[in-house]
Design an enzyme around this catalytic site. Structure first.
Site, mmCIF file in Angstrom:
data_model
loop_
_atom_site.group_PDB
_atom_site.id
_atom_site.type_symbol
_atom_site.label_atom_id
_atom_site.label_comp_id
_atom_site.label_asym_id
_atom_site.label_seq_id
_atom_site.Cartn_x
_atom_site.Cartn_y
_atom_site.Cartn_z
ATOM 1 N N ASP A 1 0.845 -1.202 0.000
ATOM 2 C CA ASP A 1 0.000 0.000 0.000
ATOM 3 C C ASP A 1 0.880 1.252 0.000
ATOM 4 O O ASP A 1 1.971 1.250 -0.572
ATOM 5 C CB ASP A 1 -0.912 -0.059 1.239
ATOM 6 C CG ASP A 1 -2.268 0.565 1.000
ATOM 7 O OD1 ASP A 1 -2.331 1.804 0.892
ATOM 8 O OD2 ASP A 1 -3.267 -0.175 0.924
ATOM 9 N N ASP B 1 10.401 -0.338 1.355
ATOM 10 C CA ASP B 1 9.748 0.738 0.614
ATOM 11 C C ASP B 1 10.222 0.638 -0.835
ATOM 12 O O ASP B 1 11.322 1.064 -1.171
ATOM 13 C CB ASP B 1 10.121 2.093 1.221
ATOM 14 C CG ASP B 1 9.409 3.259 0.543
ATOM 15 O OD1 ASP B 1 8.945 3.091 -0.611
ATOM 16 O OD2 ASP B 1 9.314 4.338 1.155
ATOM 17 N N ASP C 1 14.103 2.081 -0.330
ATOM 18 C CA ASP C 1 14.818 1.922 0.931
ATOM 19 C C ASP C 1 14.080 0.931 1.828
ATOM 20 O O ASP C 1 13.186 0.217 1.372
ATOM 21 C CB ASP C 1 15.022 3.284 1.623
ATOM 22 C CG ASP C 1 13.708 4.014 1.924
ATOM 23 O OD1 ASP C 1 12.729 3.345 2.314
ATOM 24 O OD2 ASP C 1 13.654 5.240 1.771
ATOM 25 N N HIS D 1 -3.613 5.982 3.905
ATOM 26 C CA HIS D 1 -4.373 4.856 3.358
ATOM 27 C C HIS D 1 -3.860 3.517 3.881
ATOM 28 O O HIS D 1 -4.628 2.677 4.373
ATOM 29 C CB HIS D 1 -4.298 4.904 1.838
ATOM 30 C CG HIS D 1 -5.162 3.926 1.128
ATOM 31 N ND1 HIS D 1 -4.745 2.645 0.819
ATOM 32 C CD2 HIS D 1 -6.424 4.029 0.646
ATOM 33 C CE1 HIS D 1 -5.711 2.007 0.184
ATOM 34 N NE2 HIS D 1 -6.739 2.825 0.063
ATOM 35 N N ALA E 1 -8.112 -7.532 -9.111
ATOM 36 C CA ALA E 1 -9.320 -8.177 -8.587
ATOM 37 C C ALA E 1 -10.103 -8.874 -9.701
ATOM 38 O O ALA E 1 -10.700 -9.936 -9.493
ATOM 39 C CB ALA E 1 -10.202 -7.145 -7.888
ATOM 40 N N SER F 1 -11.295 -0.292 -0.726
ATOM 41 C CA SER F 1 -10.017 -0.491 -0.043
ATOM 42 C C SER F 1 -10.206 -0.848 1.421
ATOM 43 O O SER F 1 -9.347 -1.507 2.017
ATOM 44 C CB SER F 1 -9.176 0.788 -0.121
ATOM 45 O OG SER F 1 -8.627 0.975 -1.392
#
Length: 433
Positions: free
Chosen positions: A172, A194, A199, A215, A308, A367
């Site tokens: 995410d 990340d 990183d 989020h 999806a 979400s």
């Protein structure tokens, strides 16, 4: 890292754009800046081939490489994607546009607190404590109706391990790794990544009210409300504007599998199918028995977002699940996409969850429905199941509430799942040992 303090009370709304083996899989190692090519393409790799040989053959960097599985993902410039400058011109696959192809999609109303006063989730699940008092959800009372409808209290009684020992990868915008609500619930820091920044710190970046900030923290918080003893593996692939690249999503899926995630949550999507991401999901589900859930998207379209869209088909459909959204009356959320291949819906409107900077955040979007399903799967896995793992997501969809009775959702008949709304009690009664 951009983090901003908040006033004691702040109300704002933001729209996030749109809703392993000895030799790999590997990404380019020790990056200080993430690779962000214009296009990517997956090529087959003959047995015994090295990364260097692949790069020399094509004249492009191999940003993902797994000789055992027989594939590499090349990063291409726009010119190379058009066929100019590649040493090997006969690509079996069509190059995919990479930059910003995926996005998270939700609407957030953030109500600020100067600090999180409820403690961490592990504190609320310590011996002698409970999140439930006389049928009321005491941790975040604003979610009481949502959780009563999906029978969460009964699910916690049926699965008292509460997700313990189950690792859920949240791919995410990152998470607020310093949030007190998540203390004790995150995987070891050595497993974090990340991919967007290149990183090892998947902390959220951004400014409140802009883009995707918060989020991923919200998604992780919902997983932990459903399965409060689960472990969250935070992987950042989306930037501050809520968008991210094909390459990073695929890399994160492989990374999650390699670090032992049993469930992967993808509260993101694209209007275009990515063969690279879909192949990564197939590696997770078919070769490694990982369960993957993905959100249907928030454009109110009669077609659900990728990946999806492909969850119900092929071998991946046995261990994956697409999730849309309804409200507490059981009616389709006005934003939720719908389709005959949508497998299930959950409650995705006004769901409260931890947010960055000590905030309580109310989100609406598919979400937010998706991590409810991810948490439910974690409950089942931790307790022990009496059905084949490949059937678990199918069982969750089959044991849903019927949303089509008495003409409900008539315009969306058979387009909100096989039956409809997730029922955790019925699901667990059907699958637990």
């Amino acid at each position: 890292m951009v983090k901003r303090s908040t006033a004691a009370v702040l109300i704002l709304s933001s729209l996030i754009l749109a809703s392993c083996s000895q030799q790999g899989p590997t990404a380019v190692g020790s990056q200080t800046t993430a690779a962000r090519p214009s296009h990517v393409v997956q090529v087959r790799v003959p047995a015994g081939t090295t990364r260097e040989q692949v790069e020399a053959t094509y004249g492009a960097p191999a940003l993902m490489f797994d000789a055992q599985e027989g594939y590499a993902v090349l990063g291409l410039s726009a010119a190379q994607a058009r066929g100019s400058g590649l040493r090997a011109q006969n690509l079996a696959e069509t190059p995919e546009s990479n930059l910003g192809a995926f996005s998270a999609s939700a609407i957030a109303t953030m109500q600020g607190r100067t600090m999180w006063i409820k403690g961490d989730f592990s504190l609320w699940t310590a011996e002698g404590r409970t999140m439930w008092i006389k049928g009321q959800y005491d941790l975040i009372p604003e979610n009481n109706l949502n959780f009563q409808i999906i029978r969460l209290e009964q699910a916690h009684t049926l699965a008292p391990k509460l997700g313990q020992g189950i690792k859920v990868a949240v791919i995410d915008t990152g998470v607020d790794v310093d949030h007190p609500a998540l203390a004790g619930s995150l995987a070891p820091a050595g497993e974090w990544r990340d991919f967007y920044a290149g990183d090892t710190n998947p902390d959220e970046e951004g400014v409140l009210g802009e883009g995707g900030y918060g989020h991923g923290t919200g998604v992780a918080g919902i997983v932990l409300q459903i399965a409060p003893k689960a472990t969250i593996l935070p992987l950042r692939v989306l930037g501050p504007d809520g968008s991210g690249d094909v390459l990073h999503v695929a890399q994160a899926i492989d990374w999650a599998v390699a670090r032992g995630a049993q469930v992967i949550n993808l509260s993101l999507g694209s209007e275009e199918r990515s063969a690279i991401v879909q192949d990564a999901i197939k590696r997770a589900t078919e070769k490694n028995n990982v369960l993957v859930v993905a959100s249907a998207g928030n454009e109110n379209r009669p077609a659900i977002s990728y990946p999806a869209h492909d969850m119900a088909s092929g071998g991946a459909g046995e261990r994956s699940l697409s999730v849309g959204s309804v409200n507490t009356a059981g009616l389709k959320s006005p934003f939720s996409n719908y389709s005959s291949n949508l497998e299930m819906v959950a409650l995705g409107e006004n769901v409260y969850t931890p947010g960055p900077d000590g905030m309580l955040v109310s989100w609406s979007g598919t979400s937010m429905a998706t991590p409810m399903a991810a948490g439910g799967l974690a409950l089942a896995l931790s307790q022990g199941i009496d059905v084949p793992l490949k059937d678990l997501t199918k069982k969750m969809a089959e044991k849903s509430y019927d949303l089509y009775n008495n003409g409900m959702n008539a315009p969306y008949k058979d387009k909100l799942g096989k039956k409809g709304l997730m029922n955790l009690e019925a699901f667990l009664k059907d699958v637990l040992k």
